[in-house]
Write a protein that holds these residues in place. Structure first.
Motif, PDB file in Angstrom:
ATOM      1  N   HIS A  51       1.151  -0.908   0.147  1.00 44.47           N
ATOM      2  CA  HIS A  51      -0.295   0.237   0.264  1.00 44.47           C
ATOM      3  C   HIS A  51       1.193   0.957   0.490  1.00 44.47           C
ATOM      4  O   HIS A  51       0.415   2.424  -0.408  1.00 44.47           O
ATOM      5  N   ALA A  52       1.700   0.903   0.632  1.00 45.30           N
ATOM      6  CA  ALA A  52       3.400   2.347   1.135  1.00 45.30           C
ATOM      7  C   ALA A  52       4.073   1.743   0.435  1.00 45.30           C
ATOM      8  O   ALA A  52       4.645   0.694   0.833  1.00 45.30           O
ATOM      9  N   ASP A  53       5.121   2.410  -0.183  1.00 43.54           N
ATOM     10  CA  ASP A  53       6.619   2.116  -0.819  1.00 43.54           C
ATOM     11  C   ASP A  53       7.494   1.650   0.484  1.00 43.54           C
ATOM     12  O   ASP A  53       8.355   0.892   0.696  1.00 43.54           O
ATOM     13  N   GLN A  54       7.127   1.992   1.106  1.00 41.89           N
ATOM     14  CA  GLN A  54       8.245   3.210   2.793  1.00 41.89           C
ATOM     15  C   GLN A  54       7.967   1.748   3.352  1.00 41.89           C
ATOM     16  O   GLN A  54       8.843   2.027   4.134  1.00 41.89           O
ATOM     17  N   ILE A  55       6.794   0.909   3.196  1.00 43.18           N
ATOM     18  CA  ILE A  55       6.637  -0.208   3.873  1.00 43.18           C
ATOM     19  C   ILE A  55       7.709  -1.014   4.289  1.00 43.18           C
ATOM     20  O   ILE A  55       8.365  -1.926   5.251  1.00 43.18           O
ATOM     21  N   GLN A  56       8.467  -1.100   3.260  1.00 39.80           N
ATOM     22  CA  GLN A  56      10.051  -2.278   2.824  1.00 39.80           C
ATOM     23  C   GLN A  56      10.547  -1.654   4.305  1.00 39.80           C
ATOM     24  O   GLN A  56      11.212  -2.363   4.929  1.00 39.80           O
ATOM     25  N   GLY A  57      11.274   0.165   4.831  1.00 41.65           N
ATOM     26  CA  GLY A  57      11.720   0.380   4.948  1.00 41.65           C
ATOM     27  C   GLY A  57      11.450  -0.670   6.462  1.00 41.65           C
ATOM     28  O   GLY A  57      12.264  -0.326   7.903  1.00 41.65           O
ATOM     29  N   PHE A  58      10.265  -0.835   7.437  1.00 45.88           N
ATOM     30  CA  PHE A  58      10.315  -1.689   8.715  1.00 45.88           C
ATOM     31  C   PHE A  58      10.974  -2.757   9.082  1.00 45.88           C
ATOM     32  O   PHE A  58      10.314  -3.104   9.927  1.00 45.88           O
ATOM     33  N   PHE A  59      10.989  -3.415   7.912  1.00 52.89           N
ATOM     34  CA  PHE A  59      11.603  -4.239   8.367  1.00 52.89           C
ATOM     35  C   PHE A  59      13.203  -4.772   7.893  1.00 52.89           C
ATOM     36  O   PHE A  59      13.805  -3.661   7.391  1.00 52.89           O
TER      37      PHE A  59
END
Length: 208
Positions: free
Chosen positions: A42-50
């Protein structure tokens, strides 16, 4: 993980609530997961949550060839809201078409107040692209609005068919001619699916 179901919880929208996407990312890492493959976050920045590698895949790899196979004349790509403009622009570049951006004002969560469109609509066959469809209120309102503005036809290409509440009924009662989805979430076989086309994401994941 074809559909990362917590992706919309990517920020704090009120005090004392968790950022669900980050919480689930931490839980997956704690459980021993060392790599995640998912599609159309839904939001590309979620990749940075991992804190582990993330392969963020895109359904455009199957949507674009299918749309090209339809040989639709006077095609325009539409974003259902301002947040989807980047995705719509990507599809428009692949397909060599103009872009339309819908602007919506929400009355409350999952309820759209009113909607307008930016771009040439009259005489166009419009394809709305988005990452997910939940209650289908936005998509159906956009389709009806585009037809009222003079569109020849309206289709939608949606990666994740969440389809909660009255979504199926809304789609079947709307101006949408076809709803193209992937199989990241199975459709309900007990519903009327005559407007749906399902494309498989299996090959995309298998090739990673």
């Amino acid at each position: 993980m074809p559909y990362f179901g917590w992706a919309r919880q990517d920020r704090k929208d009120r005090p004392r609530v968790p950022i669900g996407a980050k919480l689930v990312a931490n839980m997956l890492v704690a459980a021993g997961v060392d790599r995640v493959m998912t599609m159309d976050l839904h939001a590309d920045q979620i990749q940075g949550f991992f804190d582990i590698p993330v392969d963020a895949l895109y359904a455009s790899g199957i949507f674009v060839p299918y749309i090209e196979s339809l040989h639709i004349e006077d095609l325009s790509i539409a974003a259902p809201d301002m947040g989807g403009a980047k995705r719509a622009n990507t599809y428009a570049k692949h397909l060599g078409t103009p872009i339309i951006i819908s602007h919506k004002e929400r009355a409350k969560a999952n309820v759209v107040g009113k909607m307008t469109a930016i771009g040439e609509v009259e005489g166009r066959n419009v394809l709305i692209v988005d990452d997910m469809i939940d209650t289908a209120g936005t998509i159906c309102m956009a389709a009806d609005m585009l037809m009222a503005r003079g569109a020849k036809s309206v289709r939608a290409a949606i990666t994740h068919p969440v389809l909660s509440g009255p979504a199926y009924e809304r789609i079947n009662d709307s101006a949408l001619e076809e709803v193209i989805v992937t199989d990241t979430i199975p459709l309900n076989p007990n519903k009327d699916l005559h407007k749906f086309t399902v494309l498989s994401v299996a090959d995309i994941f298998a090739d990673v």
